[in-house]
Design a protein around this motif. Structure first.
Motif, PDB file in Angstrom:
ATOM      1  N   SER A 136      41.333  46.733  40.136  1.00 31.60           N
ATOM      2  CA  SER A 136      40.296  47.748  40.286  1.00 31.60           C
ATOM      3  C   SER A 136      40.212  48.632  39.042  1.00 31.60           C
ATOM      4  O   SER A 136      39.125  48.917  38.538  1.00 31.60           O
ATOM      5  CB  SER A 136      40.580  48.604  41.524  1.00 31.60           C
ATOM      6  N   ARG A 137      41.362  49.061  38.529  1.00 30.08           N
ATOM      7  CA  ARG A 137      41.373  49.892  37.317  1.00 30.08           C
ATOM      8  C   ARG A 137      40.835  49.119  36.114  1.00 30.08           C
ATOM      9  O   ARG A 137      40.084  49.666  35.300  1.00 30.08           O
ATOM     10  CB  ARG A 137      42.782  50.403  37.033  1.00 30.08           C
ATOM     11  N   ALA A 138      41.202  47.852  35.996  1.00 29.58           N
ATOM     12  CA  ALA A 138      40.696  47.036  34.884  1.00 29.58           C
ATOM     13  C   ALA A 138      39.180  46.901  34.953  1.00 29.58           C
ATOM     14  O   ALA A 138      38.489  46.979  33.928  1.00 29.58           O
ATOM     15  CB  ALA A 138      41.356  45.663  34.890  1.00 29.58           C
ATOM     16  N   LEU A 139      38.647  46.716  36.163  1.00 33.94           N
ATOM     17  CA  LEU A 139      37.194  46.632  36.333  1.00 33.94           C
ATOM     18  C   LEU A 139      36.519  47.951  35.955  1.00 33.94           C
ATOM     19  O   LEU A 139      35.492  47.961  35.269  1.00 33.94           O
ATOM     20  CB  LEU A 139      36.845  46.282  37.780  1.00 33.94           C
ATOM     21  N   GLN A 140      37.091  49.050  36.406  1.00 33.65           N
ATOM     22  CA  GLN A 140      36.520  50.365  36.096  1.00 33.65           C
ATOM     23  C   GLN A 140      36.506  50.616  34.593  1.00 33.65           C
ATOM     24  O   GLN A 140      35.511  51.088  34.038  1.00 33.65           O
ATOM     25  CB  GLN A 140      37.291  51.471  36.803  1.00 33.65           C
ATOM     26  N   ARG A 173      45.186  38.352  43.994  1.00 30.36           N
ATOM     27  CA  ARG A 173      46.003  37.270  44.535  1.00 30.36           C
ATOM     28  C   ARG A 173      46.129  36.127  43.520  1.00 30.36           C
ATOM     29  O   ARG A 173      47.214  35.602  43.286  1.00 30.36           O
ATOM     30  CB  ARG A 173      45.386  36.761  45.839  1.00 30.36           C
ATOM     31  N   GLU A 174      45.011  35.770  42.884  1.00 30.64           N
ATOM     32  CA  GLU A 174      45.040  34.666  41.921  1.00 30.64           C
ATOM     33  C   GLU A 174      45.848  35.005  40.672  1.00 30.64           C
ATOM     34  O   GLU A 174      46.550  34.156  40.126  1.00 30.64           O
ATOM     35  CB  GLU A 174      43.618  34.260  41.523  1.00 30.64           C
ATOM     36  N   LEU A 175      45.749  36.269  40.225  1.00 32.10           N
ATOM     37  CA  LEU A 175      46.463  36.668  39.013  1.00 32.10           C
ATOM     38  C   LEU A 175      47.900  37.114  39.300  1.00 32.10           C
ATOM     39  O   LEU A 175      48.688  37.293  38.369  1.00 32.10           O
ATOM     40  CB  LEU A 175      45.713  37.799  38.301  1.00 32.10           C
ATOM     41  N   GLY A 176      48.213  37.344  40.565  1.00 32.06           N
ATOM     42  CA  GLY A 176      49.549  37.778  40.928  1.00 32.06           C
ATOM     43  C   GLY A 176      49.834  39.223  40.564  1.00 32.06           C
ATOM     44  O   GLY A 176      50.948  39.563  40.184  1.00 32.06           O
ATOM     45  N   VAL A 177      48.818  40.058  40.669  1.00 33.61           N
ATOM     46  CA  VAL A 177      48.974  41.484  40.362  1.00 33.61           C
ATOM     47  C   VAL A 177      48.520  42.315  41.552  1.00 33.61           C
ATOM     48  O   VAL A 177      47.956  41.800  42.524  1.00 33.61           O
ATOM     49  CB  VAL A 177      48.173  41.894  39.104  1.00 33.61           C
ATOM     50  N   MET A 206      34.183  36.861  42.881  1.00 32.92           N
ATOM     51  CA  MET A 206      35.440  37.050  43.595  1.00 32.92           C
ATOM     52  C   MET A 206      35.634  38.533  43.897  1.00 32.92           C
ATOM     53  O   MET A 206      35.225  39.398  43.128  1.00 32.92           O
ATOM     54  CB  MET A 206      36.614  36.537  42.762  1.00 32.92           C
ATOM     55  N   SER A 207      36.277  38.816  45.019  1.00 35.01           N
ATOM     56  CA  SER A 207      36.586  40.197  45.364  1.00 35.01           C
ATOM     57  C   SER A 207      37.822  40.646  44.596  1.00 35.01           C
ATOM     58  O   SER A 207      38.564  39.835  44.025  1.00 35.01           O
ATOM     59  CB  SER A 207      36.845  40.314  46.864  1.00 35.01           C
ATOM     60  N   VAL A 208      38.071  41.949  44.610  1.00 30.24           N
ATOM     61  CA  VAL A 208      39.236  42.508  43.936  1.00 30.24           C
ATOM     62  C   VAL A 208      40.514  41.911  44.519  1.00 30.24           C
ATOM     63  O   VAL A 208      41.440  41.551  43.782  1.00 30.24           O
ATOM     64  CB  VAL A 208      39.230  44.051  44.055  1.00 30.24           C
ATOM     65  N   THR A 209      40.555  41.768  45.829  1.00 34.96           N
ATOM     66  CA  THR A 209      41.734  41.199  46.491  1.00 34.96           C
ATOM     67  C   THR A 209      41.955  39.747  46.076  1.00 34.96           C
ATOM     68  O   THR A 209      43.088  39.339  45.805  1.00 34.96           O
ATOM     69  CB  THR A 209      41.569  41.292  48.023  1.00 34.96           C
ATOM     70  N   ASP A 222      34.820  38.632  34.373  1.00 34.77           N
ATOM     71  CA  ASP A 222      34.275  37.291  34.595  1.00 34.77           C
ATOM     72  C   ASP A 222      34.532  36.825  36.026  1.00 34.77           C
ATOM     73  O   ASP A 222      33.634  36.302  36.688  1.00 34.77           O
ATOM     74  CB  ASP A 222      34.895  36.307  33.600  1.00 34.77           C
ATOM     75  N   MET A 223      35.743  37.018  36.486  1.00 33.41           N
ATOM     76  CA  MET A 223      36.082  36.583  37.846  1.00 33.41           C
ATOM     77  C   MET A 223      35.259  37.342  38.883  1.00 33.41           C
ATOM     78  O   MET A 223      34.824  36.766  39.886  1.00 33.41           O
ATOM     79  CB  MET A 223      37.576  36.770  38.111  1.00 33.41           C
TER      80      MET A 223
END
Length: 98
Positions: A80-84, A70-74, A63-66, A56-57
């Motif tokens: 990137s892996r979660a998106l893949q 930054r927003e999620l603190g991870v 929003m970019s991966v970066t 969703d983000m």
């Protein structure tokens, strides 16, 4: 050097092809509706809450991966892996839903 006769024939051919495609192209509205329904269902059933949030983000909020990391603190690699994984799961589900 370009020959004007070739340019004229080329543009005529493109115009003819455009008309032919418009007349013979099938309306795919029904297929698109089915794809949207299946995509909604796949997001609910096949993705983890984290994958849904990241997807969703990235796609809805642009929003970019970066930025997501930054927003999620991870770590960005986690995002990137979660998106893949989310994309792979959606693709697998939608592949068999038609």
């Amino acid at each position: 050097m370009r020959d004007t006769r070739f340019d004229t024939r080329s543009s005529e051919w493109l115009g003819d092809m455009t008309v032919w495609l418009r007349e013979n192209g099938a309306d795919n509205a029904e297929q698109m509706d089915r794809l949207r329904r299946n995509l909604r269902r796949a997001r609910e059933q096949e993705l983890t809450p984290c994958q849904r949030q990241v997807l969703d983000m990235h796609f809805e909020r642009k929003m970019s991966v970066t930025q997501i990391a930054r927003e999620l603190g991870v770590n960005p690699s986690s995002v990137s892996r979660a998106l893949q994984r989310a994309k792979r799961n959606l693709h697998r589900y939608l592949q068999y839903s038609f």
